[in-house]
Each structure stands twice: as structure tokens, then as C-alpha cells.
Design an enzyme around this catalytic site. Structure first.
Site, mmCIF file in Angstrom:
data_model
loop_
_atom_site.group_PDB
_atom_site.id
_atom_site.type_symbol
_atom_site.label_atom_id
_atom_site.label_comp_id
_atom_site.label_asym_id
_atom_site.label_seq_id
_atom_site.Cartn_x
_atom_site.Cartn_y
_atom_site.Cartn_z
ATOM 1 N N GLY A 1 1.073 -1.404 -0.052
ATOM 2 C CA GLY A 1 0.024 0.099 0.130
ATOM 3 C C GLY A 1 0.939 1.363 0.024
ATOM 4 O O GLY A 1 0.554 2.132 -0.665
ATOM 5 N N THR A 2 1.782 1.141 0.729
ATOM 6 C CA THR A 2 2.772 2.455 0.735
ATOM 7 C C THR A 2 3.450 2.960 -0.512
ATOM 8 O O THR A 2 3.399 4.040 -0.982
ATOM 9 C CB THR A 2 4.057 2.268 1.868
ATOM 10 O OG1 THR A 2 3.321 2.108 3.136
ATOM 11 C CG2 THR A 2 5.032 3.367 1.825
ATOM 12 N N SER B 1 -3.563 -3.291 -0.712
ATOM 13 C CA SER B 1 -2.448 -4.023 -0.091
ATOM 14 C C SER B 1 -2.900 -5.337 0.113
ATOM 15 O O SER B 1 -4.265 -5.661 0.586
ATOM 16 C CB SER B 1 -2.150 -3.337 1.323
ATOM 17 O OG SER B 1 -0.974 -4.120 1.903
ATOM 18 N N THR C 1 12.320 -6.921 -10.927
ATOM 19 C CA THR C 1 11.744 -8.504 -10.784
ATOM 20 C C THR C 1 10.425 -8.603 -10.313
ATOM 21 O O THR C 1 10.287 -8.286 -9.122
ATOM 22 C CB THR C 1 12.637 -9.472 -10.549
ATOM 23 O OG1 THR C 1 13.952 -9.219 -11.166
ATOM 24 C CG2 THR C 1 12.084 -10.768 -10.590
ATOM 25 N N CYS D 1 1.551 1.083 11.444
ATOM 26 C CA CYS D 1 2.642 1.613 10.692
ATOM 27 C C CYS D 1 3.349 2.684 11.669
ATOM 28 O O CYS D 1 4.385 2.931 11.327
ATOM 29 C CB CYS D 1 2.191 2.293 9.431
ATOM 30 S SG CYS D 1 1.351 1.024 8.398
#
Length: 384
Positions: free
Chosen positions: A70-71, A200, A238, A326
């Protein structure tokens, strides 16, 4: 008894997610950029996951870009869109209750000359549409409003906001942080007027370290990670095949039997709120009843610091949060509750309870029993 009531921080993985993650790490482990059979097999997992996400959101597959979570999705949406559209204007709007993953990139944009305007919320944490309308002008290029607040569970009127943004500032983009909303609401960005949407994996029983960003077709976004040109050059690096494959399985699983799951969470929420309201002095934050998100309850216990109550509950086997996960290790004060007008002593005693489709009534009753025993003792201790 162990009771985990911190699902807004992270969730356990579905067994089907675990299985595909292990398979893509141990058996089908090729690099999807490789041209041989192993690479083609790995690429097929990514294609299938992208199809699953696009199907649930009813958007085009080419509009889905996988990220590390999400960040990163929020950073790519905000910084990427701001830099790509700055010739049109430099005003950016955000609600006063956004997550740090939105506030910090916007702060960085302000440092390089963008005009940042914060939109206030009411006592329930809902954005003021009147204040938003006043800030929208021809120089506005981007507005960011979260779907569900991660601390108190307030739900924003996204469709009304989208209509207002696009009518008052034609050409402006609407970014929605849907990290706490995915899996709890059916979200259709195209129909709702959303241009950019972040999500997320680990909030919907998928793996950690993976997420996605929906970018509406024709929307200008400047890539922020450069390299091999993966994902049409939007997000080089990747591809995280195990994470992406797990996310694809999780989004299908979380929406299976969706109505029953969300109704169960709402019943659990009602039971918890009813019990909390029976305790002396407890204050419930956010939107009342079914108006708020089905999986989050935020309550203050005046006279008891949130960290003290959190660890006291932990000793009894009950796991909750003292705010956004967070921010826990640096323990910042709740910006959401401050924006809602809560006094410092109320903010400093707030606890977040969050649950999932398998949280039981027994677990909630146990939590309430423990709270009823602990709260009076902790309040007496605090007064000394």
C-alpha cells in the site's frame, strides 16, 4: 485463550494463499522475464492474478500494476501523478485523516513547490464536502481521500467526492487509498469516478509485501522505480511472483460469500460496541452503527494510557492496537482523532479493535470480560 483483534494491522493468510505462495517459491520459481518455460510458467501466475484483481474491480487488466504494498502504491499514485501533471497546475488536496503513506509523499511534494491544501473532517471523521468544494479550482490537479479510515473506520462518500472533484476541477484526478476498504466493500473504480486506487495484500488475508495500484486508462503517472521496464515501464523490478500469485488468490477468496462475511463482522462489531458502552466512561469514536466500516471499532478509556491498556490486554491473550500499526514503534499521536476534535487525554487513551470474517462472539465476550476486570484497576493505578 488467544484473541487477535488487530486485523486492521494485518491478517492471517488463507490456506489457499499459503499453498500458492509455497508452490511459486519451491516449484514454479522462474523469473517471469525469462523466455524459457520456467519464465513462461511464472508469468502465467502474474497474468492470472491481474485477471482476478481486474475482475473484482470490473476494470481493465492493463489498468492494474503490482507493487510492494500500500505504501508504494500511494507513493506512485501521488508523486507520479503530481509530477506528470504539474504543467496543468500544482494544487493538491488531501483529507485531514489520511494515513502517513499519503501524508508523507504529499509533504515531500510540498517541499518541492506544490500547493497542498488539507480538507477538514467532522466529529465522525467524514470529509466536509463544502470545504472540499471551496478548495477545488482550475489549478487543482489531484485530490486524495481514503475510503475507510484505518484508525476509526469512518467511511468517506467517495462517489460524491469524485463527482465534486471532476465537476469543479475538470481534469483533476481523484486518488483513493482503499487499503482498509478492499474486501469490506465492493469497489468499482470506473463506476465510482476513481482515477487512482491503492490496495494491499496483507489486509485481505494475502501475503505481506505486495499490493497494487489501479490507474485509469489514459491517466498520466510518472514511474518512480526505473530499471528493466517491467509492467509496461510503470513499475520496474523483478516481479514478486509468490506475493502477486497470493494476492490474486486472496482477492478472489475474500469476495467469495461476501455478504455473509460482512454481515458477520457487523454483528461482531455491534456486540463489541454494546459491551464497551456498558463500561464506565468509555467513548466510542467514528460513525455510528452500520454507517462505519464493518471491521473497526475505536474506543477511548479516559484515565488509562492506551499503551498501558494494550499491554495489560496482551498479558491476558488479547491483541489490539493503540493506533495505526505503521506508527506504533515511533508512537505518534493520533492525527485522525485530533482532526475529529478529540482532546489530548481522549486521544492518548484510544484503542483500536479490528476483526475479520472468522472472529467469534466467544472471542469478543472474552475481550469484554477482560476489559471489565482490567479497566477499574488500571484507572485506580493511574490516579496514584
Amino acid at each position: 485463550m488467544e484473541v487477535y483483534l488487530d486485523h486492521a494491522a494485518t491478517t492471517w493468510c488463507y490456506k489457499s494463499v499459503r499453498d500458492i505462495v509455497v508452490r511459486t517459491m519451491m516449484e514454479d520459481y522462474g523469473n517471469p522475464s525469462s523466455m524459457h518455460r520456467k519464465g513462461v510458467e511464472a508469468e502465467a501466475y502474474i497474468k492470472k492474478a491481474r485477471e482476478a484483481v481486474a475482475r473484482q474491480l470490473k476494470v481493465g487488466e492493463k489498468e492494474i500494476f503490482f507493487t510492494s504494498g500500500g505504501t508504494e502504491s500511494n507513493n506512485l499514485a501521488l508523486v507520479g501523478a503530481a509530477l506528470a501533471n504539474q504543467r496543468r497546475g500544482r494544487r493538491i488536496l488531501l483529507s485531514a485523516v489520511e494515513h502517513a503513506a499519503v501524508r508523507e509523499p504529499v509533504k515531500r511534494l510540498q517541499e518541492i513547490g506544490f500547493d497542498i491544501r488539507e480538507i477538514p473532517v467532522d466529529g465522525q471523521g467524514v470529509v466536509s464536502l463544502g470545504a472540499l468544494e471551496k478548495e477545488l479550482d482550475s489549478a487543482t490537479i489531484l485530490a486524495s481521500v481514503m475510503y475507510v479510515n484505518n484508525e476509526v473506520g469512518s467511511v468517506q462518500p467517495i462517489e460524491e467526492i469524485a463527482k465534486l472533484v471532476h465537476e469543479k476541477s475538470p481534469g483533476a484526478l481523484l486518488h483513493v487509498d482503499a487499503i482498509q476498504a478492499l474486501g469490506k466493500y465492493r469497489i468499482y473504480p470506473g463506476r465510482m469516478g476513481i482515477d487512482l486506487l491503492s490496495a494491499s495484500g496483507h489486509k485481505i488475508h494475502g501475503p505481506k509485501g505486495v499490493g497494487f495500484l489501479y490507474i485509469r486508462s489514459q491517466t498520466k503517472v510518472q514511474p518512480q522505480i526505473l530499471g528493466g521496464g517491467q509492467q509496461s515501464g510503470m513499475r520496474s523490478g523483478t516481479d514478486n511472483v509468490p506475493g502477486i500469485a497470493g494476492l490474486g488468490v486472496a482477492i478472489e477468496e475474500v469476495y467469495r460469500d461476501f455478504e455473509r462475511k460482512t454481515e458477520h463482522m457487523r454483528q461482531i462489531k455491534e456486540l463489541l460496541i454494546e459491551g464497551l458502552e456498558s463500561l464506565e466512561g468509555v467513548i466510542i469514536h467514528g460513525m455510528p452503527g452500520p454507517q462505519g466500516a464493518p471491521h473497526i471499532v475505536n474506543a477511548s478509556f479516559p484515565g488509562i494510557r492506551s499503551e498501558v491498556l494494550l499491554h495489560a490486554l496482551e498479558e491476558k491473550g488479547v491483541y489490539v492496537s493503540a493506533g495505526s500499526a505503521c506508527s506504533t514503534h515511533k508512537r505518534v499521536k493520533s492525527g485522525t482523532l485530533a482532526a475529529m476534535g478529540a482532546k489530548p487525554e481522549i486521544r492518548e487513551s484510544a484503542i483500536r479493535f479490528s476483526f475479520c470474517e472468522e472472529t467469534t462472539e466467544e472471542e469478543i465476550r472474552f475481550c469484554l470480560q477482560v476489559l471489565a476486570e482490567l479497566a477499574p484497576v488500571l484507572k485506580k493505578y493511574a490516579r496514584r
